[in-house]
Motif scaffolding. Structure first.
Motif, PDB file in Angstrom:
ATOM      1  N   ALA A  35      15.860   8.558  -3.473  1.00 21.94           N
ATOM      2  CA  ALA A  35      15.326   8.104  -2.190  1.00 21.94           C
ATOM      3  C   ALA A  35      15.784   6.684  -1.858  1.00 21.94           C
ATOM      4  N   GLU A  36      15.717   5.792  -2.830  1.00 23.23           N
ATOM      5  CA  GLU A  36      16.214   4.427  -2.662  1.00 23.23           C
ATOM      6  C   GLU A  36      16.803   3.955  -3.989  1.00 23.23           C
ATOM      7  N   LEU A  37      17.825   3.144  -3.864  1.00 24.51           N
ATOM      8  CA  LEU A  37      18.385   2.420  -5.000  1.00 24.51           C
ATOM      9  C   LEU A  37      18.688   1.027  -4.485  1.00 24.51           C
ATOM     10  N   ASN A  91       2.407   8.245  -6.508  1.00 22.63           N
ATOM     11  CA  ASN A  91       1.796   9.563  -6.711  1.00 22.63           C
ATOM     12  C   ASN A  91       2.796  10.707  -6.604  1.00 22.63           C
ATOM     13  N   SER A  92       3.915  10.495  -5.915  1.00 13.60           N
ATOM     14  CA  SER A  92       4.852  11.594  -5.680  1.00 13.60           C
ATOM     15  C   SER A  92       6.286  11.285  -6.104  1.00 13.60           C
ATOM     16  N   SER A  93       6.530  10.098  -6.603  1.00 13.03           N
ATOM     17  CA  SER A  93       7.890   9.662  -6.921  1.00 13.03           C
ATOM     18  C   SER A  93       7.960   9.104  -8.328  1.00 13.03           C
ATOM     19  N   THR A  94       9.181   8.987  -8.807  1.00 17.64           N
ATOM     20  CA  THR A  94       9.451   8.291 -10.057  1.00 17.64           C
ATOM     21  C   THR A  94      10.234   7.034  -9.725  1.00 17.64           C
ATOM     22  N   THR A 112      11.905  14.771  -7.701  1.00 18.38           N
ATOM     23  CA  THR A 112      12.575  15.896  -8.340  1.00 18.38           C
ATOM     24  C   THR A 112      11.669  17.111  -8.444  1.00 18.38           C
ATOM     25  N   ASP A 113      12.296  18.278  -8.436  1.00 18.47           N
ATOM     26  CA  ASP A 113      11.554  19.503  -8.727  1.00 18.47           C
ATOM     27  C   ASP A 113      11.665  19.828 -10.217  1.00 18.47           C
ATOM     28  N   GLY A 114      12.475  19.055 -10.948  1.00 16.23           N
ATOM     29  CA  GLY A 114      12.600  19.214 -12.390  1.00 16.23           C
ATOM     30  C   GLY A 114      13.496  20.358 -12.831  1.00 16.23           C
ATOM     31  N   ALA A 115      13.980  21.154 -11.895  1.00 12.23           N
ATOM     32  CA  ALA A 115      14.786  22.319 -12.263  1.00 12.23           C
ATOM     33  C   ALA A 115      16.141  22.356 -11.566  1.00 12.23           C
ATOM     34  N   VAL A 116      16.170  21.973 -10.300  1.00  9.75           N
ATOM     35  CA  VAL A 116      17.408  22.111  -9.531  1.00  9.75           C
ATOM     36  C   VAL A 116      17.881  20.777  -8.959  1.00  9.75           C
ATOM     37  N   ASP A 167       0.825  -1.216   0.000  1.00  9.52           N
ATOM     38  CA  ASP A 167       0.000   0.000   0.000  1.00  9.52           C
ATOM     39  C   ASP A 167       0.854   1.260   0.000  1.00  9.52           C
ATOM     40  N   LYS A 168       1.931   1.257   0.788  1.00 18.64           N
ATOM     41  CA  LYS A 168       2.811   2.428   0.829  1.00 18.64           C
ATOM     42  C   LYS A 168       3.485   2.631  -0.533  1.00 18.64           C
ATOM     43  N   ILE A 169       3.933   1.563  -1.161  1.00 14.35           N
ATOM     44  CA  ILE A 169       4.555   1.663  -2.483  1.00 14.35           C
ATOM     45  C   ILE A 169       3.556   2.234  -3.484  1.00 14.35           C
TER      46      ILE A 169
END
Length: 122
Positions: A67-69, A37-40, A58-62, A30-32
Protein backbone atom coordinates in the motif's frame (compact mmCIF):
# COMPACT_ATOMS: atom_id res chain seq x y z
CA UNK A 1 22.74 -0.43 12.78
CA UNK A 2 19.65 -1.03 10.66
CA UNK A 3 16.89 -3.37 11.76
CA UNK A 4 13.62 -4.37 10.07
CA UNK A 5 10.78 -5.37 12.37
CA UNK A 6 7.02 -5.39 12.63
CA UNK A 7 5.71 -2.02 13.73
CA UNK A 8 3.83 -1.62 16.95
CA UNK A 9 1.51 1.10 18.14
CA UNK A 10 4.36 2.96 19.85
CA UNK A 11 5.65 3.70 16.32
CA UNK A 12 2.53 5.64 15.29
CA UNK A 13 4.01 9.07 16.00
CA UNK A 14 7.13 8.37 13.91
CA UNK A 15 5.04 6.82 11.11
CA UNK A 16 2.87 9.95 11.11
CA UNK A 17 5.99 12.14 10.87
CA UNK A 18 7.20 10.20 7.82
CA UNK A 19 3.80 10.39 6.10
CA UNK A 20 3.64 14.12 6.82
CA UNK A 21 7.19 14.69 5.50
CA UNK A 22 5.99 13.41 2.10
CA UNK A 23 2.91 15.61 2.10
CA UNK A 24 0.61 12.61 2.52
CA UNK A 25 -1.80 14.57 4.70
CA UNK A 26 -4.67 12.08 4.44
CA UNK A 27 -2.87 9.99 7.10
CA UNK A 28 -3.63 11.19 10.62
CA UNK A 29 -2.35 9.46 13.74
CA UNK A 30 -5.89 8.13 14.30
CA UNK A 31 -6.05 6.75 10.76
CA UNK A 32 -2.65 5.06 11.18
CA UNK A 33 -3.85 3.52 14.45
CA UNK A 34 -6.89 2.14 12.60
CA UNK A 35 -4.69 0.75 9.80
CA UNK A 36 -2.93 -1.48 12.33
CA UNK A 37 -6.15 -3.55 12.46
CA UNK A 38 -6.07 -4.51 8.77
CA UNK A 39 -2.48 -4.00 7.61
CA UNK A 40 1.05 -5.11 8.32
CA UNK A 41 3.57 -2.35 8.85
CA UNK A 42 7.24 -3.26 8.51
CA UNK A 43 9.56 -0.58 9.78
CA UNK A 44 13.24 -0.06 9.19
CA UNK A 45 15.05 1.68 11.97
CA UNK A 46 18.58 2.92 12.39
CA UNK A 47 19.81 3.31 15.97
CA UNK A 48 16.22 3.56 17.22
CA UNK A 49 15.10 6.10 14.61
CA UNK A 50 12.37 4.98 12.21
CA UNK A 51 13.79 5.77 8.77
CA UNK A 52 11.52 3.79 6.43
CA UNK A 53 8.41 1.65 6.35
CA UNK A 54 6.17 -0.43 4.15
CA UNK A 55 2.48 -1.08 4.75
CA UNK A 56 1.09 -4.29 3.24
CA UNK A 57 -2.22 -6.08 2.97
CA UNK A 58 -2.31 -9.79 2.21
CA UNK A 59 -4.67 -12.71 1.88
CA UNK A 60 -1.74 -14.96 2.85
CA UNK A 61 -2.23 -17.29 -0.11
CA UNK A 62 -2.17 -15.43 -3.42
CA UNK A 63 -1.62 -11.67 -3.21
CA UNK A 64 0.22 -9.16 -1.06
CA UNK A 65 -0.51 -5.54 -1.91
CA UNK A 66 2.13 -2.96 -0.99
CA UNK A 67 0.00 0.00 0.00
CA UNK A 68 2.83 2.41 0.86
CA UNK A 69 6.60 2.28 0.94
CA UNK A 70 8.38 5.34 2.24
CA UNK A 71 12.04 6.03 2.93
CA UNK A 72 13.04 9.22 4.76
CA UNK A 73 14.67 11.71 2.38
CA UNK A 74 18.07 11.60 4.11
CA UNK A 75 18.25 7.80 3.61
CA UNK A 76 17.18 7.50 -0.03
CA UNK A 77 19.54 5.97 -2.55
CA UNK A 78 21.07 3.63 0.06
CA UNK A 79 19.05 0.50 -0.68
CA UNK A 80 16.54 0.88 2.17
CA UNK A 81 13.51 0.46 -0.09
CA UNK A 82 15.08 -2.63 -1.62
CA UNK A 83 15.65 -4.09 1.87
CA UNK A 84 11.98 -3.58 2.70
CA UNK A 85 10.84 -5.23 -0.56
CA UNK A 86 13.07 -8.24 0.15
CA UNK A 87 11.69 -8.48 3.68
CA UNK A 88 8.13 -8.41 2.36
CA UNK A 89 9.04 -11.21 -0.08
CA UNK A 90 10.45 -13.26 2.79
CA UNK A 91 7.57 -12.68 5.19
CA UNK A 92 4.85 -13.05 2.56
CA UNK A 93 6.52 -15.95 0.71
CA UNK A 94 4.28 -17.71 -1.77
CA UNK A 95 2.26 -14.60 -2.59
CA UNK A 96 2.74 -12.26 -5.53
CA UNK A 97 3.53 -8.65 -4.69
CA UNK A 98 1.42 -5.97 -6.33
CA UNK A 99 1.34 -2.19 -6.03
CA UNK A 100 0.29 0.97 -7.76
CA UNK A 101 2.91 3.69 -7.96
CA UNK A 102 4.10 6.67 -9.89
CA UNK A 103 7.71 5.85 -8.88
CA UNK A 104 8.00 3.24 -11.61
CA UNK A 105 11.77 3.57 -12.03
CA UNK A 106 12.48 2.48 -8.46
CA UNK A 107 10.17 -0.52 -8.57
CA UNK A 108 11.61 -1.70 -11.88
CA UNK A 109 15.11 -1.68 -10.35
CA UNK A 110 13.94 -4.10 -7.64
CA UNK A 111 12.32 -6.53 -10.07
CA UNK A 112 8.74 -5.33 -10.52
CA UNK A 113 7.27 -5.20 -14.02
CA UNK A 114 4.29 -3.31 -15.35
CA UNK A 115 1.12 -5.40 -15.66
CA UNK A 116 -1.90 -3.75 -17.27
CA UNK A 117 -3.23 -0.56 -15.80
CA UNK A 118 -4.48 0.34 -12.37
CA UNK A 119 -7.82 1.97 -11.66
CA UNK A 120 -9.15 3.87 -8.66
CA UNK A 121 -12.61 5.04 -7.72
CA UNK A 122 -12.72 8.25 -5.66
Amino acid sequence: MECIRLANKTDISQLFTLYKSEGWHSFSEDKIRTLFNSSTYLVLENDGELIAFARCLTDGAVTTFVAELLVAKDYRGRGMGKLLIREIQTRMAGTRLELISEADGFYETVGFRAVGQGYRLA
